[in-house]
Design an enzyme around this catalytic site. Structure first.
Site, PDB file in Angstrom:
ATOM      1  N   GLU A  51      68.243  67.793 -19.298  1.00  0.00           N
ATOM      2  CA  GLU A  51      68.678  67.896 -20.692  1.00  0.00           C
ATOM      3  C   GLU A  51      69.073  69.323 -21.053  1.00  0.00           C
ATOM      4  O   GLU A  51      70.065  69.544 -21.740  1.00  0.00           O
ATOM      5  CB  GLU A  51      67.555  67.414 -21.623  1.00  0.00           C
ATOM      6  CG  GLU A  51      67.343  65.918 -21.625  1.00  0.00           C
ATOM      7  CD  GLU A  51      68.541  65.149 -22.159  1.00  0.00           C
ATOM      8  OE1 GLU A  51      69.224  65.649 -23.078  1.00  0.00           O
ATOM      9  OE2 GLU A  51      68.793  64.045 -21.648  1.00  0.00           O
ATOM     10  N   TYR A 136      66.418  67.336 -30.772  1.00  0.00           N
ATOM     11  CA  TYR A 136      67.234  66.460 -29.925  1.00  0.00           C
ATOM     12  C   TYR A 136      66.658  66.386 -28.506  1.00  0.00           C
ATOM     13  O   TYR A 136      66.469  65.294 -27.963  1.00  0.00           O
ATOM     14  CB  TYR A 136      68.682  66.954 -29.866  1.00  0.00           C
ATOM     15  CG  TYR A 136      69.529  66.135 -28.919  1.00  0.00           C
ATOM     16  CD1 TYR A 136      70.140  64.972 -29.357  1.00  0.00           C
ATOM     17  CD2 TYR A 136      69.660  66.492 -27.572  1.00  0.00           C
ATOM     18  CE1 TYR A 136      70.880  64.185 -28.489  1.00  0.00           C
ATOM     19  CE2 TYR A 136      70.399  65.712 -26.694  1.00  0.00           C
ATOM     20  CZ  TYR A 136      71.005  64.569 -27.158  1.00  0.00           C
ATOM     21  OH  TYR A 136      71.719  63.789 -26.286  1.00  0.00           O
ATOM     22  N   ASP A 154      73.940  62.092 -30.886  1.00  0.00           N
ATOM     23  CA  ASP A 154      74.721  63.240 -30.454  1.00  0.00           C
ATOM     24  C   ASP A 154      76.181  63.006 -30.824  1.00  0.00           C
ATOM     25  O   ASP A 154      76.511  62.057 -31.547  1.00  0.00           O
ATOM     26  CB  ASP A 154      74.550  63.492 -28.953  1.00  0.00           C
ATOM     27  CG  ASP A 154      75.155  62.391 -28.092  1.00  0.00           C
ATOM     28  OD1 ASP A 154      75.630  61.365 -28.639  1.00  0.00           O
ATOM     29  OD2 ASP A 154      75.163  62.542 -26.856  1.00  0.00           O
TER      30      ASP A 154
END
Length: 310
Positions: A51, A136, A154
């Protein structure tokens, strides 16, 4: 119909047959999707690394870097014990952008070892306590490692919701609709599926028929032919950017114990001139940014400025 389904059906932006919408997307994703190695693991460390690397970086470039990173530092214990300069140097060498992400990843590994006994927390709120982990990323790790996250929103997801269900370009509305649409307790497959839809079928130039988009029968854009999407900030050009030269500084200093400004300058820019536009003041500005990120130390010695990695 359950209370959860009644809640979903009440959203003005979603079709009445939400279960059919959900099933169509999951079936489409499970039948065929891009194979990324981090989709084949539920190890939170490996997913966390993916990520962080994937932020504003093409996924095709991330695969090689991700595999090499985990080969070198396969666990949080290995990463926490590493020299930070080595981690930052790896990051720069693989052109992963914004070297402070490497620093935060290294510090987060230290937190996992020292504060959590080597075990990742499972809840998004706890994950967000890790260095450099925002909402996030925390939600993504919770979703893909523990199947315990909320709906990911997103750029790709916003584009899909905007086109498919005529959701207005408003962050709060995107969040609400995405949450209502996601099946409870299925964040791993759902978030992967809806991001895949935005990544291959509903890109800026849509491939509705070519990718057999599973939502065509419900899609407002497909029905009307209006495939506009929310304005999204574009990533500034890397070539010639301050980000590029900060990366060069880190790589160059990684090869030397320390360098004076007028030795460092020509190594990162061929047109460096001490008193020119791209000279000492320009270089000091870049070093100042890196010092603020805790990556570089700048010292004054005998009328000479010297830089080294922290």
């Amino acid at each position: 119909m359950s209370e959860a389904d009644e809640s979903v059906g009440a959203d003005d932006h979603l079709p009445e047959d939400v279960e059919a919408v959900r099933a169509a997307l999951v079936e489409w994703y499970e039948a065929d999707h891009r194979e990324f190695p981090w989709r084949r693991t539920d190890d939170p460390y490996e997913i966390h690394v993916s990520e962080v690397m994937s932020q504003q970086t093409q996924l095709s470039r991330v695969v090689t870097a991700w595999e090499a990173f985990l080969e070198r530092w396969p666990t949080t214990a290995d990463l926490a014990a590493a020299d930070r300069a080595d981690v930052v140097g790896f990051w720069s060498d693989h052109s992963l952008g914004y070297n402070n992400r490497a620093k935060y990843l290294h510090e987060a590994a230290g937190q996992i070892e020292s504060e959590y006994g080597g075990e990742f927390p499972r809840e998004p709120d706890e994950l967000a306590e890790l260095m450099g982990v925002g909402p996030y990323t925390a939600n993504a790790v919770a979703s893909f490692a523990f199947d315990n996250g909320d709906a990911v929103v997103d750029t790709n997801v916003k584009r899909v919701l905007y086109r498919a269900f005529d959701v207005p370009d408003d962050d709060a509305t995107f969040e609400r609709v995405a949450a209502d649409l996601m099946p409870e307790g299925e964040s791993r497959v759902w978030n992967n599926a809806i991001m895949e839809l935005g990544g291959v079928a509903c890109e800026k130039t849509p491939e509705c028929d070519g990718e057999s988009c599973p939502w065509r029968e419900w899609c407002h854009a497909y029905e009307t032919g209006d495939f506009t999407a929310p304005d999204v900030p574009t990533q500034p050009a890397f070539e010639g950017s301050r980000r590029q030269f900060r990366g060069r500084i880190v790589r160059t200093l990684g090869e030397h114990d320390e360098l004076p400004l007028d030795v460092l300058g020509p190594r990162i820019r061929v047109d460096y001139a001490p008193d020119g536009e791209y000279g000492r003041e320009w270089l000091r500005g870049l070093l100042s940014d890196l010092a603020d990120d805790g990556l570089v130390r700048v010292e004054e010695r005998d009328d000479e400025t010297v830089a080294r990695l922290q």
